[in-house]
Design a protein around this motif. Structure first.
Motif, PDB file in Angstrom:
ATOM      1  N   ASN A 151       8.912   5.800   0.049  1.00  0.00           N
ATOM      2  CA  ASN A 151       7.656   5.087   0.299  1.00  0.00           C
ATOM      3  C   ASN A 151       7.376   4.905   1.786  1.00  0.00           C
ATOM      4  OD1 ASN A 151       8.679   4.094  -2.494  1.00  0.00           O
ATOM      5  ND2 ASN A 151       6.520   3.570  -2.487  1.00  0.00           N
ATOM      6  N   ASP A 155       4.030   6.076   3.663  1.00  0.00           N
ATOM      7  CA  ASP A 155       3.161   5.092   4.301  1.00  0.00           C
ATOM      8  C   ASP A 155       2.938   5.407   5.776  1.00  0.00           C
ATOM      9  OD1 ASP A 155       3.252   3.936   1.817  1.00  0.00           O
ATOM     10  OD2 ASP A 155       4.502   2.237   2.414  1.00  0.00           O
ATOM     11  N   LYS A 165       0.046   0.314   1.206  1.00  0.00           N
ATOM     12  CA  LYS A 165       1.410   0.720   0.863  1.00  0.00           C
ATOM     13  C   LYS A 165       1.365   1.611  -0.374  1.00  0.00           C
ATOM     14  CE  LYS A 165       3.015  -2.281   3.876  1.00  0.00           C
ATOM     15  NZ  LYS A 165       3.521  -1.826   5.168  1.00  0.00           N
ATOM     16  N   SER A 166       2.228   2.622  -0.413  1.00  0.00           N
ATOM     17  CA  SER A 166       2.258   3.525  -1.567  1.00  0.00           C
ATOM     18  C   SER A 166       2.925   2.861  -2.763  1.00  0.00           C
ATOM     19  CB  SER A 166       2.991   4.816  -1.203  1.00  0.00           C
ATOM     20  OG  SER A 166       4.269   4.544  -0.676  1.00  0.00           O
TER      21      SER A 166
END
Length: 196
Positions: A151, A155, A165-166
Motif C-alpha cells: 500500500n 500511495d 490511501k489505497s
C-alpha cells in the motif's frame, strides 16, 4: 421491493468468479463511466463517499504499479485490460456540507479526529468497493480483486499528496474462463451464522 431474476443472481453472484487471465477484448471509457454511475449508489455513512478510483489502462500506467505488486500478482495485473486502484480520501468530511447538506454540523464530527476519520473512510470505501465488484459483474465485466500489494508504494506513486490511501486493487476486463481454478469451498450457513 422484489427479488431480481435467477439469471441476474447467477451472473452477479453464483456463476461469477475471480479471474486471473484475460481476453484481448477492450474495456471502453463508456463502460468504466457506466460502472461508476451504477456503483455510486452504494450506501455510505452520512453519504460520505470516500472511495476514489484510478483506472490504469495504458502499459505505462500499469508499469508504475509493478514494483508494488507481490510477484504472483504481477503477470495477471499487467495483462488485464484495466486495473482499478480503489482508495479512500481521508479528507472526505470536507465534502459533507454538500453530500450531507441537511446536517450542517456533519463536518465537525470528524475534524481533528484522525482515528474516526480513518475508520470511517476505510470501512465505507470497502462497502463502495463491494458495490464496485457487483456493478462490474452486472455490466458483464469480470473482476480480479486483490490485496497482494504494498500500500505504501502505491500511495507514494499515485497519491503522493497523502490524503488518499489505497484500499485494494481490482483487475477488470473479460476473463478467460478456460484457465479458472476450481471453485474453492465456502462455509455453510450454520458454520458462521447465528439467528438470535
Amino acid at each position: 421491493m422484489t427479488s431480481i431474476d435467477q439469471n441476474a443472481l447467477a451472473q452477479v453472484f453464483i456463476n461469477a468468479r475471480t479471474h486471473n487471465a484475460w481476453t484481448d477484448k477492450n474495456v471502453s471509457d463508456e463502460k468504466l463511466r457506466e460502472l461508476y454511475e451504477l456503483m455510486h449508489y452504494a450506501p455510505t455513512s452520512m453519504n460520505c463517499q470516500p472511495l476514489r478510483i484510478l483506472f490504469l489502462r495504458s502499459s505505462e500506467a500499469k508499469e508504475r504499479l509493478r514494483a508494488a505488486l507481490m510477484p504472483g500478482n504481477q503477470e495477471k495485473t499487467m495483462n488485464s485490460p484495466v486495473v482499478a486502484v480503489l482508495g479512500y480520501d481521508t479528507k472526505f468530511y470536507e465534502h459533507l456540507p454538500r453530500m450531507f447538506a441537511h446536517n450542517k454540523d456533519a463536518k465537525s464530527l470528524f475534524e481533528g479526529k484522525p482515528e474516526h476519520i480513518q475508520t470511517t473512510a476505510f470501512r465505507n470505501s470497502a462497502i463502495q468497493g463491494g458495490y464496485f465488484i457487483l456493478a462490474a459483474r452486472a455490466l458483464g465485466l469480470d473482476v480480479g480483486p486483490m490485496s497482494g500489494f504494498n500500500n505504501a508504494v502505491v500511495d507514494a506513486e499515485f497519491w503522493p499528496e497523502g490524503n488518499i490511501k489505497s484500499n485494494f486493487l481490482c483487475n477488470l476486463g473479460y476473463g478467460d474462463a478456460s484457465v479458472l481454478f476450481p471453485r474453492s469451498e465456502r462455509f455453510k450457513f450454520d458454520e458462521v451464522c447465528e439467528i438470535l
